[in-house]
Structures are given as structure tokens and as C-alpha cells.
Scaffold this motif. Structure first.
Motif, PDB file in Angstrom:
ATOM      1  N   ASN A   1     -15.053  -0.438   2.094  1.00 22.55           N
ATOM      2  CA  ASN A   1     -13.849  -1.130   2.542  1.00 22.55           C
ATOM      3  C   ASN A   1     -12.594  -0.411   2.061  1.00 22.55           C
ATOM      4  O   ASN A   1     -12.093  -0.672   0.971  1.00 22.55           O
ATOM      5  N   ILE A   2     -12.095   0.515   2.873  1.00 26.91           N
ATOM      6  CA  ILE A   2     -10.882   1.255   2.568  1.00 26.91           C
ATOM      7  C   ILE A   2      -9.979   1.234   3.801  1.00 26.91           C
ATOM      8  O   ILE A   2     -10.429   0.885   4.895  1.00 26.91           O
ATOM      9  N   ILE A   3      -8.721   1.593   3.615  1.00 27.81           N
ATOM     10  CA  ILE A   3      -7.765   1.551   4.729  1.00 27.81           C
ATOM     11  C   ILE A   3      -7.717   2.933   5.367  1.00 27.81           C
ATOM     12  O   ILE A   3      -7.019   3.833   4.896  1.00 27.81           O
ATOM     13  N   ARG A   4      -8.465   3.124   6.423  1.00 27.74           N
ATOM     14  CA  ARG A   4      -8.523   4.423   7.078  1.00 27.74           C
ATOM     15  C   ARG A   4      -7.164   4.766   7.679  1.00 27.74           C
ATOM     16  O   ARG A   4      -6.309   3.915   7.855  1.00 27.74           O
ATOM     17  N   ILE A   5      -6.961   6.034   7.970  1.00 24.59           N
ATOM     18  CA  ILE A   5      -5.602   6.512   8.239  1.00 24.59           C
ATOM     19  C   ILE A   5      -4.950   5.806   9.428  1.00 24.59           C
ATOM     20  O   ILE A   5      -3.765   5.442   9.364  1.00 24.59           O
ATOM     21  N   TYR A   6      -5.687   5.563  10.501  1.00 24.93           N
ATOM     22  CA  TYR A   6      -5.053   4.884  11.636  1.00 24.93           C
ATOM     23  C   TYR A   6      -4.803   3.408  11.327  1.00 24.93           C
ATOM     24  O   TYR A   6      -3.889   2.795  11.888  1.00 24.93           O
ATOM     25  N   GLU A   7      -5.579   2.848  10.414  1.00 27.30           N
ATOM     26  CA  GLU A   7      -5.299   1.488   9.952  1.00 27.30           C
ATOM     27  C   GLU A   7      -4.030   1.479   9.097  1.00 27.30           C
ATOM     28  O   GLU A   7      -3.266   0.510   9.124  1.00 27.30           O
ATOM     29  N   GLN A   8      -3.804   2.566   8.342  1.00 29.59           N
ATOM     30  CA  GLN A   8      -2.547   2.688   7.599  1.00 29.59           C
ATOM     31  C   GLN A   8      -1.359   2.688   8.560  1.00 29.59           C
ATOM     32  O   GLN A   8      -0.308   2.087   8.284  1.00 29.59           O
ATOM     33  N   PHE A   9      -1.519   3.326   9.710  1.00 31.32           N
ATOM     34  CA  PHE A   9      -0.435   3.365  10.694  1.00 31.32           C
ATOM     35  C   PHE A   9      -0.204   1.979  11.313  1.00 31.32           C
ATOM     36  O   PHE A   9       0.936   1.616  11.606  1.00 31.32           O
ATOM     37  N   LEU A  10      -1.279   1.211  11.493  1.00 36.27           N
ATOM     38  CA  LEU A  10      -1.111  -0.159  11.993  1.00 36.27           C
ATOM     39  C   LEU A  10      -0.335  -1.006  10.989  1.00 36.27           C
ATOM     40  O   LEU A  10       0.519  -1.813  11.369  1.00 36.27           O
ATOM     41  N   LEU A  11      -0.611  -0.811   9.705  1.00 33.69           N
ATOM     42  CA  LEU A  11       0.148  -1.522   8.675  1.00 33.69           C
ATOM     43  C   LEU A  11       1.607  -1.083   8.678  1.00 33.69           C
ATOM     44  O   LEU A  11       2.518  -1.890   8.441  1.00 33.69           O
ATOM     45  N   PHE A  12       1.852   0.203   8.961  1.00 32.19           N
ATOM     46  CA  PHE A  12       3.230   0.682   9.038  1.00 32.19           C
ATOM     47  C   PHE A  12       3.978   0.016  10.192  1.00 32.19           C
ATOM     48  O   PHE A  12       5.166  -0.324  10.053  1.00 32.19           O
ATOM     49  N   LYS A  13       3.310  -0.165  11.313  1.00 36.85           N
ATOM     50  CA  LYS A  13       3.943  -0.876  12.432  1.00 36.85           C
ATOM     51  C   LYS A  13       4.282  -2.309  12.029  1.00 36.85           C
ATOM     52  O   LYS A  13       5.341  -2.839  12.404  1.00 36.85           O
ATOM     53  N   GLN A  14       3.400  -2.921  11.274  1.00 38.16           N
ATOM     54  CA  GLN A  14       3.676  -4.262  10.759  1.00 38.16           C
ATOM     55  C   GLN A  14       4.887  -4.221   9.828  1.00 38.16           C
ATOM     56  O   GLN A  14       5.759  -5.119   9.882  1.00 38.16           O
ATOM     57  N   TYR A  15       4.942  -3.193   8.989  1.00 43.27           N
ATOM     58  CA  TYR A  15       6.103  -3.010   8.110  1.00 43.27           C
ATOM     59  C   TYR A  15       7.386  -2.924   8.940  1.00 43.27           C
ATOM     60  O   TYR A  15       8.410  -3.538   8.596  1.00 43.27           O
ATOM     61  N   GLN A  16       7.369  -2.136  10.020  1.00 41.47           N
ATOM     62  CA  GLN A  16       8.554  -1.974  10.854  1.00 41.47           C
ATOM     63  C   GLN A  16       9.021  -3.315  11.421  1.00 41.47           C
ATOM     64  O   GLN A  16      10.228  -3.579  11.481  1.00 41.47           O
TER      65      GLN A  16
END
Length: 369
Positions: free
Chosen positions: A129-144
């Protein structure tokens, strides 16, 4: 070696989408946000909030952090992103999953990195259970979206456009994938040369995704001499010498990465991507530790077995008394002092270390868009 045609076609399609997208407005003078993506070299605690084996939330991690408590950083103290923030004169970027990241703290930036991830989706499978790179980008969109709700869409767009970005990827694709066991699915599928070329193709897509998210000043790390890490000395070396095959990685992967970044900048018409030559930075310290004030680069400060390179760093491990004298903190990660030397080279180093310019030059120039 050129990137495969299929990769070039995909990149062209992505580039066309960028050109057709809405232009980003000019940046007004404001504090520079800092965003971090990648793996354990940059994770400052996101994995603390996940049910995963890839965690650094137990002593003696954090022994030299101001609180002297584990923070989730794979270090005895501060990590590379922390030290960059300090040099920027900014607050430390919080892990995105931290409940403390809210309100005005969002404007400082955020760290999305997750220990164990790689360029490829199957890298780090053993950590579950880790945050894979494209999942990191989804979190960034949430941040935006969160920042847009806080300061408005236009100002949020400017904040992202002006931000500094660090991404650290690639090491796990070799250490925890290609070389995970003596024979792996990836090593049967690819030669080391072809695997490196495949990774570059996939990394290009990742970097184009960052650009599409509105990010314009992106520091990209290469891969250091992984065959010299204590974990490799303990498991793959002969007579304490750097493991030969893993050390070929930096000679194959890094030149491909640097050429890809040059090509991307030329396609985009701007020096969006800055190459951090981890090979040169880390090799100087690893091969000449005493010249930098260290007593050894072979033995980890915390660990067990040969070179303290076996298993995890735990309270039961051998622990050195003076972390400033060791290049490696645990079997794979640098000490805080080694991290500071790396960041100093990012800010002040010649093109040998940073291409096409160092971080001090980037900051002096301001926004490049």
C-alpha cells in the motif's frame, strides 16, 4: 540510444494537448510554493498514514531531527526536500496526507512522495500500500481544488505555475524491482540497457503529466551509484567493492535521462526540466568520503549484518554514535549531512551537477514562464 518510436508518438500527442491548452497567466510576485513527488528519498511522512511496510515511523529514525522522534523521513534528521525549503527560507512542506496541511499552510506547497514507488506501476509491489506516481498526481489535483477554494482559481493557477518542484524516481525500479532477487520477471524480460530505455520512455510520460498540471520549474534527479549502497555491498559485492551490475545503472540510465530532459526542454521551448546529476554528486562523496569529512561510505550508520546493510533500521540495530561521520544512515538512504552536501551542489554546483543551470540561478531568474 534514442527513445523508441512508440514513446515519441505518445509524447507528441501529449505535447499537442499542452499546446492546445489554455495559456497560464503571468505570475505576480508572491512566495514560491514547493511541491515534491517521488519515493523514499523525498517522503517526509505520507507513508505514516498508510498500511505499508515502507515506513520510517519508529526509532531510531529521526534521532537527529529537532524533536528527536521519528517523522516518517528515511533519515536520521532532515531530508533533501527539507533542506531545500530551509535554503529557500520557507516553511517545510508538509506531507499531503498530514491533517496539519490545511488553511494557509497549503500555500507553502505540499509533499506527495511515498516511499517504495517507482516509475513503473509494479515497482514496490512488495510494500503493498503505497502512493504510486500517478496517484500522487491525483492527490495534486485534489490539492489544486483545495487551494482554488482558498484563494480563487486564478491565484491558485499562478501559485502552481511559479512553484518549484522536485521529483525523485528511478532508484526503486532497479533496487526493488529489477534487482529485487537474483532473478526477477523484469530481468528476464529486459537486458539492463533495454530496461533503462523502457524506464526513460515511461518517465517522459510522467514528466509531461507534471507539465500538463501547470508546473514549470521541475528538478529531476538521476540515479546515484546504487551498487555502492550498503545493501548492495552486503548482498551483491565481492570483497567490499561496489556491486558491478547495479553500478552499470548510473552509466546507462543517467545519460538517457539527461538527453530526454534536453529533448523535452527543446520541444517545450523553455528550460522547464532541470537535471540533477546524482551520479556525480553521490560519487564524489562515496568514492572520496574522507575528503568530505566522513570516515566511511561503506558501512551504514544503522543496520545489521555485513556493512550494516541487511534488513531494516530498528531499535535493535547497530547504531553509530556520530551520524555526521557516515555517508549512509540506513542500508540505502543518506544521512542528513550527506543530504546537505547534495543540496549544496544543487544550489551552487556547476553544470557537472546541474543542467542547464543550478538552483541559485533559477531563483535569481525568477519565473521562467
Amino acid at each position: 540510444m534514442s527513445i523508441p518510436n512508440s514513446c515519441a508518438i505518445l509524447a507528441a500527442v501529449s505535447l499537442a494537448a499542452i499546446i492546445m491548452s489554455k495559456a497560464v497567466p503571468p505570475v505576480e510576485a508572491a512566495a514560491r510554493a514547493f511541491f515534491v513527488f517521488g519515493d523514499s528519498l523525498a517522503d517526509t511522512g505520507n507513508n505514516n498514514y498508510l498500511a505499508t511496510a515502507a515506513r520510517a515511523d519508529s526509532p531510531p529514525y529521526g534521532i537527529d531531527f529537532p524533536t528527536h522522534r521519528p517523522t516518517g523521513r528515511f533519515s536520521n534528521g532532515y531530508s533533501i526536500p527539507d533542506i531545500i525549503s530551509q535554503k529557500l527560507g520557507a516553511e517545510l512542506t508538509l506531507p499531503y496526507l498530514s491533517p496539519e496541511l490545511k488553511g494557509k499552510k497549503l500555500l507553502v506547497g505540499a509533499n506527495f512522495a511515498s516511499a517504495g514507488v517507482g516509475i513503473l506501476g509494479d515497482t514496490g509491489f512488495q510494500f503493498v500500500n503505497i502512493i504510486r506516481i500517478y496517484e500522487q498526481f491525483l492527490l495534486f489535483k485534489q490539492y489544486q481544488r483545495r487551494v482554488s477554494a482558498l484563494i480563487g482559481e486564478e491565484q491558485a493557477e499562478k501559485l502552481v505555475n511559479k512553484a518549484l518542484v522536485l521529483i525523485t524516481l528511478g532508484g526503486n525500479d532497479f533496487v526493488n524491482n529489477y534487482f529485487w532477487t537474483p532473478i526477477t520477471a523484469r530481468s528476464l524480460e529486459f537486458s539492463l540497457q533495454n530496461f533503462s530505455t523502457y524506464l526513460i520512455c515511461e518517465y517522459k510520460k510522467i514528466l509531461l503529466s507534471l507539465h500538463q498540471l501547470g508546473l514549470r520549474q521541475i528538478l529531476v534527479t538521476g540515479i546515484g551509484p546504487i551498487g555502492c549502497a550498503p545493501v548492495m555491498l552486503a548482498t551483491r559485492s565481492i570483497n567490499g567493492q561496489c556491486a558491478e551490475e547495479p553500478n552499470l545503472v548510473m552509466k546507462i540510465f543517467n545519460p538517457l535521462l539527461q538527453q530526454m530532459l534536453k529533448d523535452l526542454n527543446r520541444e517545450l521551448g523553455s528550460a522547464v526540466f532541470i537535471s540533477i546529476n546524482s551520479l556525480e554528486m553521490q560519487s564524489d562523496v562515496i568514492y572520496h568520503p574522507r575528503a568530505h569529512g566522513f570516515i566511511t561510505s561503506k558501512v551504514a550508520c544503522c543496520g545489521q549484518g555485513p556493512y550494516n546493510g541487511i534488513g531494516l533500521c530498528t531499535a535493535a540495530s547497530n547504531i553509530c554514535l556520530n551520524r555526521d561521520l557516515y555517508v549512509f544512515w540506513d542500508p540505502f538512504h543518506p544521512t542528513e549531512r550527506a543530504n546537505r552536501i547534495i543540496v549544496d551542489a544543487m544550489f551552487n554546483g556547476s553544470e557537472k551537477y546541474m543542467s542547464p543551470m543550478n538552483l541559485s540561478t533559477i531563483l535569481a531568474m525568477g519565473s521562467m514562464t
